[in-house]
Design a protein around this motif. Structure first.
Motif, PDB file in Angstrom:
ATOM      1  N   LYS A   8     -55.375  38.179 -36.339  1.00  0.00           N
ATOM      2  CA  LYS A   8     -54.985  37.797 -37.229  1.00  0.00           C
ATOM      3  C   LYS A   8     -54.895  36.600 -37.357  1.00  0.00           C
ATOM      4  O   LYS A   8     -55.448  36.044 -39.161  1.00  0.00           O
ATOM      5  CB  LYS A   8     -53.639  38.215 -36.776  1.00  0.00           C
ATOM      6  N   TYR A   9     -55.397  35.268 -36.917  1.00  0.00           N
ATOM      7  CA  TYR A   9     -55.199  34.311 -36.943  1.00  0.00           C
ATOM      8  C   TYR A   9     -56.627  33.198 -36.590  1.00  0.00           C
ATOM      9  O   TYR A   9     -57.077  32.015 -37.364  1.00  0.00           O
ATOM     10  CB  TYR A   9     -53.930  33.351 -36.489  1.00  0.00           C
ATOM     11  N   THR A  11     -57.808  32.946 -46.103  1.00  0.00           N
ATOM     12  CA  THR A  11     -58.756  33.316 -45.048  1.00  0.00           C
ATOM     13  C   THR A  11     -58.440  35.103 -45.494  1.00  0.00           C
ATOM     14  O   THR A  11     -57.501  34.863 -46.294  1.00  0.00           O
ATOM     15  CB  THR A  11     -58.135  33.643 -43.776  1.00  0.00           C
ATOM     16  N   ASP A  70     -54.012  27.891 -36.751  1.00  0.00           N
ATOM     17  CA  ASP A  70     -53.061  28.492 -37.803  1.00  0.00           C
ATOM     18  C   ASP A  70     -50.946  28.091 -37.463  1.00  0.00           C
ATOM     19  O   ASP A  70     -51.286  28.249 -35.797  1.00  0.00           O
ATOM     20  CB  ASP A  70     -53.115  29.596 -37.643  1.00  0.00           C
ATOM     21  N   ARG A  93     -54.273  29.227 -45.805  1.00  0.00           N
ATOM     22  CA  ARG A  93     -53.155  29.651 -44.500  1.00  0.00           C
ATOM     23  C   ARG A  93     -53.733  27.192 -44.453  1.00  0.00           C
ATOM     24  O   ARG A  93     -54.413  27.012 -44.956  1.00  0.00           O
ATOM     25  CB  ARG A  93     -53.685  30.244 -43.516  1.00  0.00           C
ATOM     26  N   ASP A 127     -48.054  29.646 -37.506  1.00  0.00           N
ATOM     27  CA  ASP A 127     -47.549  30.743 -37.133  1.00  0.00           C
ATOM     28  C   ASP A 127     -49.017  31.384 -35.405  1.00  0.00           C
ATOM     29  O   ASP A 127     -48.228  32.051 -34.556  1.00  0.00           O
ATOM     30  CB  ASP A 127     -48.065  31.696 -38.068  1.00  0.00           C
ATOM     31  N   ASN A 128     -49.653  30.747 -35.638  1.00  0.00           N
ATOM     32  CA  ASN A 128     -50.225  31.445 -34.255  1.00  0.00           C
ATOM     33  C   ASN A 128     -49.723  30.378 -32.794  1.00  0.00           C
ATOM     34  O   ASN A 128     -50.513  29.319 -32.195  1.00  0.00           O
ATOM     35  CB  ASN A 128     -52.117  30.860 -34.505  1.00  0.00           C
ATOM     36  N   SER A 141     -53.284  24.332 -41.562  1.00  0.00           N
ATOM     37  CA  SER A 141     -54.032  24.281 -40.367  1.00  0.00           C
ATOM     38  C   SER A 141     -53.165  23.550 -39.707  1.00  0.00           C
ATOM     39  O   SER A 141     -52.849  22.630 -40.297  1.00  0.00           O
ATOM     40  CB  SER A 141     -55.851  24.106 -40.359  1.00  0.00           C
TER      41      SER A 141
END
Length: 175
Positions: free
Chosen positions: A36-37, A156, A129, A161, A131-132, A163
């Protein structure tokens, strides 16, 4: 790049990544949740993962170790990508069936120790990311500090996204 040594932890053996590890790593690189990331989307074929593993096993600018439990099947990898003299970016990926065991942090710790002691690094950073949460947790536990946010730094498979950049200096590193 000189030949990479095998690195051992209490539970893991990290060995130099080989192109043929792509077959075992396809379980991670084809999993939408694992990827996902990642900067690219899930791999559709084993051949795609074999080519990606071969590229990362080739050496400069990557020093990449396969994460294994016993020196055999690759469960994931941890890499130091040389950004410039004395500076490298750390990255890691792990098959979903090994999540939650602390393997990513244990493997990254071994690679950091090698990078600072043997590769002449004075700084290692991670580009993650926002959200990771799992990867952020790994680097924070290792002592990395949040240094900044780069807005829309990556295009991506899930869109533009940001960073988060986390950094660790040699004199801040704790074994």
């Amino acid at each position: 790049m000189a030949s990479l040594p095998a690195l051992a932890t209490d539970r893991l053996t990290l060995r130099p990544l080989a192109g043929e590890d792509g077959a075992a790593l396809h379980a991670a690189f084809s999993d939408p949740g694992v990827m996902k990331y990642w900067s690219g989307g899930p791999h559709e074929t084993v051949e795609q993962t074999l080519a990606y593993a071969a590229e990362n096993a080739a050496g400069e600018p990557y020093a990449t170790w396969a994460i294994t439990e016993d020196g055999g099947e690759a469960l994931g990898w941890v890499t130091l990508g040389r950004a410039r003299q004395g500076v490298a970016e750390i990255g890691f990926i792990l098959r979903r069936d090994r999540w939650g065991r602390g393997y990513a942090g244990e493997a990254a710790q071994a690679v950091l120790a090698h990078g600072f002691a043997e590769m002449g690094l004075h700084r290692v950073f991670a580009d993650i990311d926002p959200d990771n949460a799992a990867s952020i947790g790994v680097v924070v536990r290792l002592g990395f500090r949040l240094e900044g946010r780069l807005r829309q730094a990556w295009k991506t498979h899930i869109g533009l996204r940001d960073s988060l950049i986390y950094g660790l200096l040699k004199d801040e590193y704790r074994t």
